[in-house]
Design an enzyme around this catalytic site. Structure first.
Site, PDB file in Angstrom:
ATOM      1  N   HIS A  51     -13.253  -2.810   3.820  1.00 46.06           N
ATOM      2  CA  HIS A  51     -11.824  -3.107   3.967  1.00 46.06           C
ATOM      3  C   HIS A  51     -11.241  -2.521   5.263  1.00 46.06           C
ATOM      4  O   HIS A  51     -10.739  -3.255   6.102  1.00 46.06           O
ATOM      5  CB  HIS A  51     -11.061  -2.592   2.734  1.00 46.06           C
TER       6      HIS A  51
ATOM      7  N   GLU B 194       0.820  -1.222   0.000  1.00 47.06           N
ATOM      8  CA  GLU B 194       0.000   0.000   0.000  1.00 47.06           C
ATOM      9  C   GLU B 194       0.855   1.274   0.000  1.00 47.06           C
ATOM     10  O   GLU B 194       0.341   2.357   0.269  1.00 47.06           O
ATOM     11  CB  GLU B 194      -0.947   0.024   1.207  1.00 47.06           C
TER      12      GLU B 194
ATOM     13  N   HIS C  52      -7.628  -2.264   9.889  1.00 51.90           N
ATOM     14  CA  HIS C  52      -8.932  -2.878   9.639  1.00 51.90           C
ATOM     15  C   HIS C  52      -9.771  -2.895  10.920  1.00 51.90           C
ATOM     16  O   HIS C  52     -10.070  -3.980  11.436  1.00 51.90           O
ATOM     17  CB  HIS C  52      -8.747  -4.312   9.122  1.00 51.90           C
TER      18      HIS C  52
ATOM     19  N   HIS D 285      -2.851   2.746   8.154  1.00 57.62           N
ATOM     20  CA  HIS D 285      -3.968   1.969   7.599  1.00 57.62           C
ATOM     21  C   HIS D 285      -4.198   0.738   8.465  1.00 57.62           C
ATOM     22  O   HIS D 285      -3.233   0.093   8.897  1.00 57.62           O
ATOM     23  CB  HIS D 285      -3.651   1.546   6.160  1.00 57.62           C
TER      24      HIS D 285
ATOM     25  N   GLU E  36     -17.242  13.496  22.124  1.00 55.18           N
ATOM     26  CA  GLU E  36     -15.954  14.067  21.711  1.00 55.18           C
ATOM     27  C   GLU E  36     -15.637  13.903  20.223  1.00 55.18           C
ATOM     28  O   GLU E  36     -14.643  14.449  19.747  1.00 55.18           O
ATOM     29  CB  GLU E  36     -14.830  13.460  22.545  1.00 55.18           C
TER      30      GLU E  36
HETATM   31  O1  2HA Z   1      -1.813  -6.311   3.682  1.00 51.43           O
HETATM   32  O2  2HA Z   1      -3.932  -4.141   4.910  1.00 51.43           O
HETATM   33  O3  2HA Z   1      -4.572  -3.342   2.503  1.00 51.43           O
HETATM   34  C1  2HA Z   1      -1.955  -5.136   4.327  1.00 51.43           C
HETATM   35  C2  2HA Z   1      -3.222  -4.493   4.017  1.00 51.43           C
HETATM   36  C3  2HA Z   1      -3.576  -4.256   2.619  1.00 51.43           C
HETATM   37 ZN    ZN Z   2      -5.809  -3.353   4.424  1.00 47.31          ZN
END
Ligand code: 2HA
Ligand code: ZN
Length: 269
Positions: free
Chosen positions: A209, A115, A140, A138, A168
């Site tokens: 995602h 990414e 999940h 990033h 908040e």
């Molecule tokens: O593999 O989260 O979006 C890592 C990730 C890809």
């Molecule tokens: Zn991811």
């Protein structure tokens, strides 16, 4: 040369990856982090010799010469603390703008996260707005992800729902959250779309995602995602129940005044 594992920024990176794992946001090899560092911050910890050159596969000319500490592709956040040198890499954007120079890490022959385009393009977009931005993160988070299955992806509505879940929220992310539809991850296309969304918000949801966050340091960026995820968790607990009470727009205007923030233009009535 000082031991790189004792650098403050390295310690913070390792702790952050660990904390994200234990929040359940980074199962298996999920998630990635990039931390922008100055030459001043890194110079005592590296020899200056380029270990390898790795193609970026896009043009990053706006950030030539900049250093980033980045999680590795296929690597597990839960393992970062046990072997930082294999799971993290310190790269410098080469003078040609299209290669990364490995200065430290990826010690088992690895490379940066798939990414990286989304990360670097987002850094470029955020730096244009906030020269102090240092982090793109990033992950999940379970409830944000769950919410994208059952809530409209309209950005104003999505933001308003999150703001309504905790007092908040509007203070922590007055710029709201932007939302991308499902797109193929790891591509320059999702990178460009994420960077475009980063121009108006520090949080960009990737539907079905996960989420991207941006901020001045690892704690602030973690806290931003943590707050949005907390709000999404409350939403997922109550979405199927009759709502008796709610935070009103009038109350959110009071929060704006009290905390000196301004909610995204047009998002409050
Ligand atoms: O593999 O989260 O979006 C890592 C990730 C890809
Ligand atoms: Zn991811």
């Amino acid at each position: 040369m000082k031991d790189i594992l004792t650098a403050r920024w390295m310690v913070q990176m390792i702790h952050t990856a660990d904390n994200m794992y234990f929040h359940g946001w980074d199962e298996r090899n999920g998630g990635n982090i990039s931390l922008l560092l100055t030459e001043e911050e890194v110079k005592d910890y590296i020899s200056g010799e380029v270990i390898r050159t790795i193609p970026l596969n896009f043009d990053a000319k706006e950030i030539i010469g900049k250093y980033f500490l980045v999680t590795g592709t296929g690597k597990y956040f839960k393992n970062v603390k046990y072997d930082p040198a294999a799971n993290l890499g310190l790269i410098r954007i080469a003078q040609n703008g299209v290669d990364a120079e490995l200065m430290w890490g990826y010690s088992d022959g690895g490379r940066f996260t798939s990414e990286l385009p989304a990360h670097l393009m987002s850094h470029i977009a955020r730096l244009a707005i906030d020269p102090e931005n240092k982090v793109i993160m990033h992950c999940h988070p379970t409830n944000i992800l769950a919410m994208t299955f059952i809530h409209t992806l309209d950005e104003r509505e999505f933001t308003r729902t999150l703001w309504q879940m905790c007092t908040e929220c509007i203070v922590v992310f007055p710029d709201g959250v932007n939302v991308l539809p499902w797109m193929l991850c790891g591509t320059n296309e999702i990178g460009e779309a994420t960077a475009e969304k980063m121009k108006t918000s520090r949080l960009v949801v990737w539907s079905l995602h996960g989420i991207y966050g941006a901020g001045k340091n690892l704690d602030e960026t973690f806290g931003l995602i943590e707050t949005a995820e907390k709000a999404a968790e409350i939403y997922m607990k109550i979405a199927h129940l009759p709502r008796v009470n709610t935070l009103t727009d009038e109350q959110m205007h009071l929060l704006e005044d009290r905390f000196g923030v301004k909610g995204r233009e047009g998002y409050l009535d």
